[in-house]
Structures are given as structure tokens and as C-alpha cells.
Design a protein around this motif. Structure first.
Motif, PDB file in Angstrom:
ATOM      1  N   ARG A 137       0.834  -1.209   0.000  1.00 31.05           N
ATOM      2  CA  ARG A 137       0.000   0.000   0.000  1.00 31.05           C
ATOM      3  C   ARG A 137       0.872   1.264   0.000  1.00 31.05           C
ATOM      4  N   GLU A 138       1.965   1.222   0.734  1.00 33.25           N
ATOM      5  CA  GLU A 138       2.837   2.392   0.805  1.00 33.25           C
ATOM      6  C   GLU A 138       3.467   2.702  -0.549  1.00 33.25           C
ATOM      7  N   LEU A 139       3.790   1.663  -1.306  1.00 32.15           N
ATOM      8  CA  LEU A 139       4.332   1.881  -2.646  1.00 32.15           C
ATOM      9  C   LEU A 139       3.299   2.584  -3.531  1.00 32.15           C
ATOM     10  N   ALA A 140       2.040   2.166  -3.428  1.00 30.38           N
ATOM     11  CA  ALA A 140       0.985   2.817  -4.204  1.00 30.38           C
ATOM     12  C   ALA A 140       0.842   4.281  -3.798  1.00 30.38           C
ATOM     13  N   ARG A 141       0.921   4.546  -2.511  1.00 20.05           N
ATOM     14  CA  ARG A 141       0.826   5.944  -2.048  1.00 20.05           C
ATOM     15  C   ARG A 141       1.998   6.772  -2.571  1.00 20.05           C
ATOM     16  N   ALA A 142       3.193   6.181  -2.567  1.00 19.36           N
ATOM     17  CA  ALA A 142       4.367   6.916  -3.020  1.00 19.36           C
ATOM     18  C   ALA A 142       4.255   7.312  -4.487  1.00 19.36           C
ATOM     19  N   ALA A 143       3.587   6.473  -5.288  1.00 21.71           N
ATOM     20  CA  ALA A 143       3.439   6.777  -6.714  1.00 21.71           C
ATOM     21  C   ALA A 143       2.589   8.016  -6.951  1.00 21.71           C
ATOM     22  N   LEU A 144       1.733   8.340  -5.994  1.00 19.11           N
ATOM     23  CA  LEU A 144       0.858   9.502  -6.162  1.00 19.11           C
ATOM     24  C   LEU A 144       1.634  10.820  -6.155  1.00 19.11           C
ATOM     25  N   ALA A 145       2.865  10.793  -5.681  1.00 23.35           N
ATOM     26  CA  ALA A 145       3.675  12.009  -5.671  1.00 23.35           C
ATOM     27  C   ALA A 145       3.925  12.523  -7.090  1.00 23.35           C
ATOM     28  N   LEU A 146       3.815  11.656  -8.074  1.00 22.29           N
ATOM     29  CA  LEU A 146       3.974  12.079  -9.466  1.00 22.29           C
ATOM     30  C   LEU A 146       2.772  12.869  -9.956  1.00 22.29           C
ATOM     31  N   GLU A 147       1.654  12.793  -9.212  1.00 22.96           N
ATOM     32  CA  GLU A 147       0.387  13.410  -9.633  1.00 22.96           C
ATOM     33  C   GLU A 147      -0.022  12.879 -11.006  1.00 22.96           C
ATOM     34  N   PRO A 148      -0.118  11.560 -11.148  1.00 21.58           N
ATOM     35  CA  PRO A 148      -0.389  10.953 -12.464  1.00 21.58           C
ATOM     36  C   PRO A 148      -1.841  11.127 -12.901  1.00 21.58           C
ATOM     37  N   ASP A 149      -2.022  11.187 -14.211  1.00 25.36           N
ATOM     38  CA  ASP A 149      -3.374  11.200 -14.778  1.00 25.36           C
ATOM     39  C   ASP A 149      -3.909   9.782 -14.926  1.00 25.36           C
ATOM     40  N   ARG A 150      -2.999   8.816 -14.998  1.00 26.80           N
ATOM     41  CA  ARG A 150      -3.408   7.422 -15.124  1.00 26.80           C
ATOM     42  C   ARG A 150      -2.386   6.535 -14.415  1.00 26.80           C
ATOM     43  N   ILE A 151      -2.897   5.474 -13.781  1.00 28.92           N
ATOM     44  CA  ILE A 151      -2.054   4.533 -13.053  1.00 28.92           C
ATOM     45  C   ILE A 151      -2.354   3.123 -13.545  1.00 28.92           C
ATOM     46  N   LEU A 152      -1.314   2.415 -13.969  1.00 28.48           N
ATOM     47  CA  LEU A 152      -1.450   1.023 -14.389  1.00 28.48           C
ATOM     48  C   LEU A 152      -0.845   0.128 -13.307  1.00 28.48           C
ATOM     49  N   LEU A 153      -1.624  -0.841 -12.850  1.00 34.44           N
ATOM     50  CA  LEU A 153      -1.181  -1.763 -11.805  1.00 34.44           C
ATOM     51  C   LEU A 153      -0.909  -3.116 -12.451  1.00 34.44           C
TER      52      LEU A 153
END
Length: 538
Positions: A444-460
Motif C-alpha cells: 500500500r505504501e508503494l501505491a501511495r508513493a506513486a501519487l507524488a507524481l500526480e499521475p493522470d493514469r495509473i497502471l497496476l
């Protein structure tokens, strides 16, 4: 079986009693017994002769069984079996060679049914079943090549590759071991994860190697110990939340202690290179029995560096000051190269690669490489995407910017996001995934860290070769749930399946002026081939 603390201590005490009895019975009364407790378990160990690994393992298991329940075999029968196993495994020729190598201060390696003394161009090796007496060895031909050990939570592979490139620039046939394989002169001679002791043995037994840089992963340290007893320099890049819960390592302080093991291998003429921006490494530096060379990539004036350089180290450091990589020794400061001229630093935007470059600079200085040579290597490394494949690789595909990286934990993801935010883009996409052996919270923490990029789309993505006990789709589901908790719209998140499927979806989504940030872990070569139509940027 779950035991409370009191019951666990009683069990360990009973094991110690049984181990001591058996050790004395087989003639190993002088060995050291050790135990380490952690939440939910304990590690139990003792020292034993190096030619009795399997017999020692049998003894340990027998002691635990006798401590846990009434004895099965009579003690006399058990001891006779253990003694027979010790005799069958005994190899006095191996012990004699080991002591002779130690007396002469050269590397001794045993494994893969071979035994060797010396390393690289100074190595001599034999089959384990046909060892000579020490007096029959031509010791005048045996010597060691310079050896560097590189460990840490992030940046290990990049530092290994960069230091090997610097040594190659110095005219040496430099060998390296990483999670990608074993290389000599930049050419792969054995593919696969060779970041442990087996990779070290494979490389150091090659007579064409004039210097060796060994990626030294946490798993190998915990399972097999140090890959070599002697090295000229060791580097610890940082200590971050990754792999906690494995092999009894439950917290960052314990992980830091594991990483610092590499300092024990450094010889009297060498030094350990530590990250001055890591509080845990600063705390442990004073306990190192060898000189410390710091590296520091922070955007601060020289006062911080000078405060952290000191003690018996002679004030040695590699720092970033006013856009320049600088070597410091005592009061002297020598400019190495401007940050803008280091391709992997991306003009300074890739702060983690500035740190990695400084770590390599510091290690190279310990190895005696001239500053001019270090600078030439830094200017060249990274201009070709193959130099550091899968790490901060920039590409352009018809106006779509693509950044491929190995970020695999929250610390690495934060560094990647910081770098990517500095890249102009109309829209941003990030592809993330995680191996299944991390805790739910770490995923979960890795997913939260990715939000720092402010992405328009996230692929899991799913990592089918790294499920490690998880069901297919379980890791992406955890990440998707965390993103939903953080308010990410459902239509901004996709679960394409495999790593390659996720990359294909990212490319289909992209338009000119978009930025695709792709963290790639299991199918790197296939992904880079898929992206091959793009131009790699230096």
C-alpha cells in the motif's frame, strides 16, 4: 507454533543446553552459540568447522528436536551418527589451504565443488576432491585484485555499473556482479541474479579479471554471510523500508546492521563509503573499524559536509556543491565534474543518481583512480541506454517521453517521482507493481508513493514470476484499494495484467507530449525491445 515471550525464552534456553551437550559430545566444545529473537520467532546458530556444514546443520536440528520434545534416539546413538557425518564430510586439505591463504592475506573461496586462492588474475583453483598441500602451491603466482562490495536498499546496481565503468576507463579489465548477471568489461558472461556469494565466486575465479565490483544483496548476507573476507572498499548506499519481515529482520535498525556487515571485510588500506544523508548510517559510522568516506548529495552549503566529515576519516568525502561533484580530503576540495555533464543525473533532476554517482566517485578515490579518469567515465556513462539498462532510461517515441526505471520500494518510488515531476508533460502515466513477499502495508505504501507524481493514469501490473506466495491479482488489488482510499477515481486506474500487457496499454494511451513512467522489474529486456522504436536520450 506461536509462543509468548516467556515460552520462547524457555525454548531457546532448552535449545542452548542441548546444543552445548551435543557440541561437547562430538568434540566441538569450543564453538560459539548465538541466538537472536524478533517478533514472532528467533534465529538459532552456532559456529562450526567450515568442512562440516551439513553435519553442523544436522546437529542443530537434533538439538532443537530434543529441546522441543522428549528425545527420540538415545543420546549415544545420536552422537555416533553425528560423529560419523562429521568424519564423512571432513576435508583437512581444505582447512589447510584456508589457513595458508589467510596467513598470506589472500582470498580463499569454497563452493560449487571447487576451491580457490587469490582472485582474478591472481587466482588458482582446484576441484574440491583434489586439493594440494599448501607447500605444493606456487604462492608467488597467487594474489588478489582490488575488490569492492556494494550494498544498500536503493542504487546498488547503478553504483556497481558506474564504478565498473570507472575502473574500465582506468584501463582495467573490470568485472561486476549484479541482479542481472556477471559481466567482464561490460560483456555479460553469465545471466541471472548473481548478487550473492555464488556470483562473487564465479567472477573472482576468472583469470581475466583485474578488478571486481560485487553487488552484495541483503539476502545473501543473511543466508551465507560476506562473499569475501577481504575487500579494498565497501559502499552502503542507504537503508530504506524494503524486505522487512524476511529472515527475522523486522525493522530498519536491524536492516542497517545487516548492511553495515560489508565494513567488516574492508582491509587496513581501504575504507567504507557511507551516505551522509542516512541517519542510521551516520549513527553506525563510529563503530566501523576502518576509515569512513562520506558521500552527500543534498542541496546544502559546505558547512553540513564539513561537519559530517571528521574523526579518524581525515575528512574524506564526495559531495555536490554549487552544481559540481567535488572530492574532499581534509581542507582540500577537488572538483570532479559538473552535474550537468553527468548523463545519469539528468541535469541534476535525478537527485538519487547524483547520490549514486558520488558513491561511485568516493569508492573510486579509495581505489586510487585519478580524478581525471573518474570524470571521463562519469561523462560517458549513461549516454548509451545499455550502460544502465532499466535504471532511469529516458526515451522518446514520436513525442511521447518514456522513463523506464527499477524503483521497487517507497524510497525508490519517491526518488523516481521527484525526478519525473521535473519533466514537462501534458499528461502523466505511471505503471507500478510489487513482488508478493512484501507486507500488505508495504504494498500500500508503494501505491501511495506513486501519487507524488500526480499521475493522470495509473497502471497496476501483475508480476507472475514474483508472486512469492500471493495469488495472481492479489497485489494489484491491494494497490487499487489503497488508491481508492486516497480518492483516485476508478477510471484513472487500470489493471492490464502482466508487465508487457501494461506497457502495451500505456503506449496505446499515450499521445505526443505525454510522459510514461514505467517501473520495470521482470521483463526488462522484452520491454526495452518493445520500446525500441524510440530514441534513447543521454
Amino acid at each position: 507454533v506461536h509462543l509468548d515471550d516467556a515460552a520462547r525464552e524457555r525454548a531457546i534456553g532448552a535449545w542452548r543446553t542441548e546444543v552445548r551437550r551435543l557440541l561437547e559430545a562430538v568434540g566441538w566444545g569450543g564453538e560459539t552459540i548465538a541466538s537472536r529473537t524478533f517478533a514472532g520467532g528467533a534465529s538459532l546458530a552456532f559456529t562450526a568447522p567450515p568442512d562440516a556444514l551439513y553435519a553442523a546443520t544436522d546437529l542443530n536440528e537434533a538439538a532443537w528436536e530434543r529441546a522441543a520434545k522428549p528425545p527420540g534416539l538415545p543420546a549415544k546413538v545420536l552422537v555416533e551418527r553425528l560423529r560419523a557425518a562429521i568424519v564423512a564430510e571432513r576435508n583437512p586439505a581444505l582447512l589447510a589451504l584456508r589457513e595458508a591463504a589467510r596467513d598470506r592475506g589472500v582470498t580463499f573461496l569454497s563452493g560449487e565443488e571447487r576451491v580457490s586462492v587469490g582472485s582474478g588474475t591472481g587466482v588458482t583453483a582446484w576441484p574440491e576432491a583434489a586439493l594440494p598441500a599448501p607447500d605444493d602451491v606456487d604462492w608467488s603466482r597467487v594474489h588478489d585484485v582490488p575488490i569492492a562490495l556494494i550494498t544498500g536498499s536503493n542504487g546498488k546496481t547503478t553504483v556497481v555499473r558506474l564504478l565498473a565503468a570507472i575502473l574500465t576507463e582506468a584501463g582495467l579489465a573490470a568485472g561486476a556482479t549484479t541482479t542481472d548477471g556477471v559481466t567482464v568489461g561490460g560483456t555479460i558472461v553469465e545471466a541471472g541474479d548473481y548478487s550473492g556469494p555464488s556470483g562473487a565466486r564465479l567472477l573472482l575465479r576468472r583469470a581475466d579479471v583485474e578488478a571486481a565490483v560485487l553487488e552484495t544483496a541483503r539476502g545473501g548476507l543473511l543466508r551465507r554471510g560476506l562473499p569475501v573476507e577481504r575487500a579494498r572498499v565497501a559502499v552502503v548506499t542507504n537503508v530504506a523500508d524494503d524486505h522487512l519481515g524476511e529472515y527475522g529482520v523486522q525493522d530498519l535498525d536491524t536492516l542497517a546492521d545487516v548492511k553495515m556487515l560489508v565494513a567488516r571485510a574492508v582491509d587496513a588500506a581501504g575504507a567504507v563509503v557511507l551516505n551522509a544523508d542516512d541517519a542510521r548510517l551516520r549513527e553506525r559510522a563510529g563503530a566501523a573499524d576502518v576509515p569512513v568516506v562520506w558521500f552527500h548529495a543534498g542541496r546544502r552549503d559546505g558547512e553540513t559536509e564539513r561537519r559530517r566529515e571528521g574523526g579518524r576519516t581525515g575528512g574524506r568525502a564526495a559531495v555536490c556543491e554549487e552544481g559540481q561533484l567535488v572530492l574532499v580530503e581534509g581542507g582540500a576540495r577537488t572538483g570532479v565534474v559538473p552535474v550537468d555533464e553527468v548523463p545519469i543525473a539528468a541535469g541534476g533532476a535525478a537527485r538519487h543518481n547524483v547520490a549514486n554517482a558520488l558513491a561511485a566517485v568516493a569508492a573510486a578515490s579509495v581505489l586510487g583512480v585519478p580524478v581525471e579518469t573518474i570524470a571521463r567515465a562519469l561523462r560517458r556513462f549513461g549516454r548509451n541506454g545499455k550502460d544502465n539498462a532499466g535504471r532511469a532510461n529516458f526515451m522518446d517515441r514520436g513525442g511521447v517521453r518514456v522513463l523506464v526505471d527499477y524503483a521497487h520500494n517507497p524510497h525508490g518510488m519517491a526518488a523516481l517521482a521527484e525526478m519525473a515531476r521535473g519533466i514537462p508533460a501534458r499528461r502523466r502515466l505511471i505503471m507500478i507493481g510489487q513482488a508478493g513477499d512484501r507486507s500488505d502495508e508495504a504494498i500500500r505504501e508503494l501505491a501511495r508513493a506513486a501519487l507524488a507524481l500526480e499521475p493522470d493514469r495509473i497502471l497496476l501490473k501483475d508480476m507472475d514470476r514474483y508472486l512469492r506466495g500471493r495469488a495472481p491479482g492479489e497485489v494489484p488489488s491491494l494497490m487499487a484499494d489503497e488508491l481508492a482510499r486516497r480518492g483516485v477515481p476508478a477510471d484513472a486506474v487500470s489493471r492490464p495484467g502482466s508487465e508487457l500487457d501494461a506497457v502495451r496499454e500505456a503506449l496505446a494511451w499515450a499521445r505526443p507530449e505525454d510522459l510514461l513512467v514505467l517501473t520495470v522489474h521482470q521483463d526488462r529486456d522484452e520491454v526495452l525491445e518493445l520500446l525500441g522504436g524510440g530514441k534513447t536520450e543521454g
